[in-house]
Design a protein around this motif. Structure first.
Motif, PDB file in Angstrom:
ATOM      1  N   HIS A 245       0.897   5.341   0.206  1.00  0.00           N
ATOM      2  CA  HIS A 245       0.167   6.551   0.557  1.00  0.00           C
ATOM      3  C   HIS A 245       0.866   7.741  -0.105  1.00  0.00           C
ATOM      4  O   HIS A 245       1.646   8.471   0.522  1.00  0.00           O
ATOM      5  CB  HIS A 245       0.132   6.737   2.077  1.00  0.00           C
ATOM      6  CG  HIS A 245      -0.692   5.698   2.786  1.00  0.00           C
ATOM      7  ND1 HIS A 245      -2.024   5.867   3.091  1.00  0.00           N
ATOM      8  CD2 HIS A 245      -0.364   4.459   3.232  1.00  0.00           C
ATOM      9  CE1 HIS A 245      -2.493   4.793   3.702  1.00  0.00           C
ATOM     10  NE2 HIS A 245      -1.495   3.920   3.805  1.00  0.00           N
TER      11      HIS A 245
ATOM     12  N   THR B  27       0.842  -1.184   0.000  1.00  0.00           N
ATOM     13  CA  THR B  27       0.000   0.000   0.000  1.00  0.00           C
ATOM     14  C   THR B  27       0.879   1.236   0.000  1.00  0.00           C
ATOM     15  O   THR B  27       1.818   1.337   0.822  1.00  0.00           O
ATOM     16  CB  THR B  27      -0.929   0.012   1.221  1.00  0.00           C
ATOM     17  OG1 THR B  27      -1.787  -1.145   1.159  1.00  0.00           O
ATOM     18  CG2 THR B  27      -1.790   1.262   1.254  1.00  0.00           C
TER      19      THR B  27
ATOM     20  N   THR C 216      -5.999   7.971   1.513  1.00  0.00           N
ATOM     21  CA  THR C 216      -6.379   8.332   2.873  1.00  0.00           C
ATOM     22  C   THR C 216      -5.162   8.309   3.798  1.00  0.00           C
ATOM     23  O   THR C 216      -4.128   7.726   3.485  1.00  0.00           O
ATOM     24  CB  THR C 216      -7.442   7.375   3.433  1.00  0.00           C
ATOM     25  OG1 THR C 216      -6.855   6.094   3.686  1.00  0.00           O
ATOM     26  CG2 THR C 216      -8.596   7.216   2.446  1.00  0.00           C
ATOM     27  N   GLU C 217      -5.322   8.942   4.942  1.00  0.00           N
ATOM     28  CA  GLU C 217      -4.323   8.908   6.007  1.00  0.00           C
ATOM     29  C   GLU C 217      -5.024   8.621   7.324  1.00  0.00           C
ATOM     30  O   GLU C 217      -6.196   8.988   7.516  1.00  0.00           O
ATOM     31  CB  GLU C 217      -3.561  10.233   6.098  1.00  0.00           C
ATOM     32  CG  GLU C 217      -2.761  10.593   4.860  1.00  0.00           C
ATOM     33  CD  GLU C 217      -1.568   9.694   4.623  1.00  0.00           C
ATOM     34  OE1 GLU C 217      -1.157   8.993   5.569  1.00  0.00           O
ATOM     35  OE2 GLU C 217      -1.047   9.695   3.480  1.00  0.00           O
TER      36      GLU C 217
ATOM     37  N   THR D 149      -9.530   6.386   9.087  1.00  0.00           N
ATOM     38  CA  THR D 149      -8.762   7.095   8.069  1.00  0.00           C
ATOM     39  C   THR D 149      -9.657   8.114   7.396  1.00  0.00           C
ATOM     40  O   THR D 149     -10.887   7.991   7.399  1.00  0.00           O
ATOM     41  CB  THR D 149      -8.190   6.128   7.014  1.00  0.00           C
ATOM     42  OG1 THR D 149      -9.267   5.419   6.395  1.00  0.00           O
ATOM     43  CG2 THR D 149      -7.222   5.140   7.626  1.00  0.00           C
TER      44      THR D 149
ATOM     45  N   ASP E 234      -3.288   4.553  -1.991  1.00  0.00           N
ATOM     46  CA  ASP E 234      -4.294   4.884  -0.982  1.00  0.00           C
ATOM     47  C   ASP E 234      -4.346   6.396  -0.802  1.00  0.00           C
ATOM     48  O   ASP E 234      -3.326   7.024  -0.483  1.00  0.00           O
ATOM     49  CB  ASP E 234      -3.929   4.191   0.339  1.00  0.00           C
ATOM     50  CG  ASP E 234      -5.046   4.220   1.364  1.00  0.00           C
ATOM     51  OD1 ASP E 234      -5.845   5.172   1.347  1.00  0.00           O
ATOM     52  OD2 ASP E 234      -5.110   3.288   2.187  1.00  0.00           O
TER      53      ASP E 234
END
Length: 886
Positions: free
Chosen positions: A76, A74, A105-106, A270, A103
């Protein structure tokens, strides 16, 4: 469709990623290849044994012809590739050792008690606050709303305002006494609400609120004392009353959450941080292959060219809570209030903009707005699975087509808030020509609207050079299958199919203006159409319109206006046209159909004629049956309708709920109360994981809540597998797992003021149903064979395969064209192309298409991979379709 389960994602990943490495390697031969892996370092050399850690570091190094091979993990980050060249594109590809997820999102941390059972975290969410999205334990968390709704945003629960309401005021005695100031009010209201709108609450008092915004067309789009007075509220801390709901205080940069039972400890939250996980808006000649997107999307730009997006798997691509008027600069014609319908079309979805770009073999799902936006010139969108999009109810469809020269083919689009495929007049102006829209399967559209269709054109467009052909539209709650609305002309439709689409198969709406030179030829329309198979109405000028070779249950009609007058001829209007199986959408002809050789010649349309003259309808008798939609896992889901029966707990005749016609209706005797039920006997075991309960386009009579239980014998019933709330036109009960049963029972769990109504019950499964017609050209695996648009050609050793087919039967039927003198056969194998042979169809001779049946060595049940393997030397046979039935 519902959110895909991990087992299905694993299948998709296996099918999509393993071929990627070979493709990437071949493209890499002209340039340098860099490897990226989560355990790497951005200071490394980028070799297989010394990989980089981020994709961004790789993109910083690449030059035209280079490749980033990305290993399982994944990432980010936002990808902004440089441009390659036409002869040396830049490639970003999954390596093939597992899913590669970009991804958007965080993680949100630092949760503290906020009183009233809430927790809060101070966090800055970078996107425009209208585009925020929050996920709890990797599932979409709903923004706090009143009234509460279920987890599926396409099964919406509405509040209903009182009749004393006015344009900018809602009166509702059920409205909770709370401070709603600043909240967003979402409206679906008016005498004929063909769009949804949002406004901002300005003042509140017990049982009433005032708001500003919305109501751009009053009537037919306004609150007040109208036929439809539906609304809900979001964007207020006061709405947080269900675990998992959230509210973001934009001024304080604070995220509030009502945590799950037991508190926030042990749970992961997230939030979206990047709207565009792959931003190609300044890139050309880039290939993106085999990547997953989560909580973010992909876009090209107006100047992009030569971009190829292949085998993308994008989930939760767009989220927003408001529907503002588009900026004047986004509109192709002078703005006026009605352009609210174009809200969010240009800032949502996977976006293929520019010239000569391609999106293919991809799955796009979960979007408040568009699934895919294609805009510019000469782009291609083909073999994609697009579903669960457009739930905010504006004109954002599964595929939005703007511009000229595009090719949109072989896509499956289902479960959309409004249209499945749409073109927006407000954005196109008069530019919409030379587009080819063909072989698409569009269904379950119009989930949050009522005035529209799966395929929709609006308005004032000149479609010269555009062909809409060989598409299937079905099981939708709009008014038509294909809808060319408001003054549009020069649209050519042919060889299209529609059933269960409401009033008409296709409607050309002049709407007190011109509808010039529109045509429909050789199309087939089936059950669930109750006004006209084809209609051109309301036109002041219908010059040059022409409708012929249509087969359907209702008349073909056209306004008698224009010079030359519209032509309506050579059509078969009959409730017994000789279709193979109208209830299941198999509208191809049987040998005694009166449509055979009964059509007329239409230049450019009747090009492949077998017999003395063209046939009427969409399928030429004796030719292989063409198919629509994609060939990815999930593209074939509907369970074949059989001899189903239904009984109601109140003793009324409920047979119309299972007759396969959305225009027939069962109505209970009394208003809804908990415990009322419908029991369905499917006649044989079926394997499914979703039930659609269709209540038509009325807003009264849909259940306020229900459960679904299953039984194998009709006597012993298990615990409910699904609980549903919400009052959308069609409500879906989704099971936690695929289940086999013969009987199902739908039981109401809540009371309501009106009697319960059901128009149609449909079943869906996670794989193709072997008792349905499995089209060979739609096989998920084709090895050696030549795949055409309607069949495959098999030589000795070639095969076609279907993954995870639901089988319950002992007889195999195939339609084939033999091409072998002797010693050839088609073998049916299960689970592996080298596994046991369960049936063998001898093939000899050469000649026309023919159907052959054999008995399986034993009855087969359950979900299996299914393979047809050709045995012999040289050419063996052309294969059209196969079925396995009891």
């Amino acid at each position: 469709m519902r959110i895909r389960r991990l087992s299905v994602l694993a299948t998709v990943t296996a099918l999509l990623t393993f071929p990627v490495q070979a493709h990437a390697a071949s493209s890499a031969s002209s340039g340098h290849t860099y490897h990226v892996a989560p355990q790497g370092s951005d200071h490394a050399t980028g070799t297989r044994t010394s990989p980089l850690r981020t994709i961004g570091a790789c993109l910083h190094r690449v030059r035209p012809g280079d490749t980033c091979l990305v290993h399982h993990g994944t990432y980010h980050e936002q990808l902004t590739p440089p441009s390659g060249t036409k002869d040396a594109p830049i490639t970003i590809a999954a390596y093939g050792d597992g899913p590669v997820t970009v991804d958007g999102t965080e993680r949100v941390t630092g949760w503290k008690d906020a009183g009233g059972g809430l927790v809060a975290a101070d966090t800055n969410l970078p996107p425009d606050p209208d585009f925020n999205a929050v996920f709890l334990d990797n599932k979409r968390a709903a923004e706090g709303r009143w009234p509460n709704s279920g987890a599926d945003p396409l099964n919406t629960t509405w509040a209903e305002a009182d009749t004393t309401s006015t344009d900018q005021r809602i009166d509702d005695t059920d409205l909770p006494d709370a401070d709603w100031n600043g909240a967003t009010v979402h409206l679906w209201a008016g005498s004929n609400p063909w769009a949804q709108q949002t406004g901002t609450v300005t003042t509140t008092a017990p049982g009433t609120l005032d708001f500003k915004g919305g109501n751009y067309r009053c009537p037919p789009l306004c609150m007040g004392n109208q036929t439809y007075r539906n609304y809900y509220l979001v964007g207020s801390k006061a709405a947080l009353d269900r675990p998992g709901e959230w509210y973001y205080d934009k001024a304080a940069h604070r995220l509030y959450l009502l945590p799950p039972k037991g508190g926030i400890t042990g749970h992961t939250v997230t939030a979206k941080h990047r709207l565009w996980g792959i931003d190609l808006s300044d890139s050309s000649y880039v290939t993106v292959r085999g990547l997953d997107l989560w909580g973010t999307s992909l876009r090209t730009g107006p100047a992009s060219t030569g971009v190829v997006v292949d085998r993308l798997h994008a989930t939760y691509i767009s989220e927003f809570s408001t529907l503002p008027m588009p900026p004047d600069g986004d509109l192709a014609i002078p703005p006026f209030e009605g352009h609210i319908v174009a809200s969010r079309i240009l800032d949502s979805g996977v976006q293929i903009l520019g010239t000569g770009n391609t999106l293919e073999h991809s799955e796009i799902s979960q979007s408040a707005g568009d699934g895919v936006l294609v805009r510019g010139t000469g782009n291609t969108v083909t073999d994609n699975y697009i579903h669960d999009v457009g739930w905010m109810g504006s004109y954002t469809p599964g595929i939005e087509i703007n511009g000229n020269g595009h090719t949109v083919t072989h896509n499956t689009v289902r479960r959309t808030g409004r249209a499945a495929i749409d073109t927006a007049w407000q954005l196109n102006g008069t530019e919409f020509h030379d587009n080819h829209i063909a072989y698409n399967d569009i269904s379950e559209a119009m989930r949050t609207s009522r005035d529209g269709s799966p395929f929709y054109v609006c308005c004032s467009l000149n479609g010269s050079g555009t062909s809409i052909d060989h598409n299937t539209a079905h099981d939708a709650d709009g008014q038509n299958g294909y809808y060319v609305d408001n003054y549009s002309g020069h649209f050519l439709l042919h060889h299209n199919v529609a059933w269960n689409t409401g009033s008409r198969g296709v409607f050309f709406n002049g709407h007190t203006g011109p509808s010039i030179a529109n045509e429909d030829h050789n199309s087939s329309y089936g059950v669930g159409i109750n006004v006209a198979s084809v209609a051109l109405g309301g036109a002041t000028d219908a010059s040059g319109s022409y409708f012929s070779n249509i087969v359907g249950p209702k008349p073909v009609t056209a306004t008698k206006a224009g010079d030359p007058l519209p032509v309506v001829r050579s059509n078969l209007i009959s409730d017994q046209p000789g279709y193979t199986d109208a209830v299941n959408g198999e509208l191809w002809l049987t040998p005694r159909s009166p449509a055979i050789d009964a059509g007329e010649v239409v230049d450019g349309v009747t090009t492949d004629v077998l017999g003395a003259a063209p046939d009427q309808g969409a399928y030429e008798f004796g030719a292989p049956v063409w198919s629509t939609g994609c060939d990815l896992p999930g593209c074939q889901e509907r369970v074949r309708h059989g001899s189903w029966t239904a009984t109601a707990s109140d003793g009324t005749d409920a047979s119309t709920t299972v007759d396969g016609d959305i225009n027939t209706r069962w109505t209970a005797v009394d208003p809804q109360t908990a415990g009322q039920s419908l029991t369905v006997d499917l006649g044989e075991d079926k394997t499914f994981d979703r039930i659609s309960l269709d209540a038509g386009r009325d807003t009264s009579g849909q259940p306020y809540g229900f459960t679904v239980s299953l039984s194998r014998d009709g006597r012993h019933w298990g615990e409910p597998l699904a609980r549903v709330s919400g009052r959308s036109f069609t409500q879906d009960a989704v099971f936690p797992r695929q289940t086999t049963a013969r009987h199902l029972r739908i039981t109401l769990t809540a009371s309501g003021p009106a009697p319960w109504v059901v128009n149609d019950i449909r079943l869906y499964g996670d794989g193709p149903d072997a008792s349905s017609t499995l089209q060979a050209e739609q096989a998920t695996e084709v090895r050696g064979a030549d795949r055409g648009t309607a069949s495959v050609s098999l030589r000795g050793g070639d095969r076609v395969g279907f993954h995870q087919v639901n089988i319950n039967g002992g007889h195999l039927a195939v339609r084939l064209a033999p091409e072998c003198v002797r010693g050839c056969s088609l073998q049916l194998r299960l689970d592996s192309p080298d596994d046991r042979v369960v049936a063998e169809v001898p093939v000899s001779g050469s000649g026309d298409w023919q159907e052959r049946s054999v008995t399986l060595k034993h009855t087969v049940t359950g979900a299996h991979d299914l393979y047809v393997v050709a045995k012999g030397t040289g050419r063996v046979a052309g294969l059209d379709w196969l079925t396995i039935r009891p």
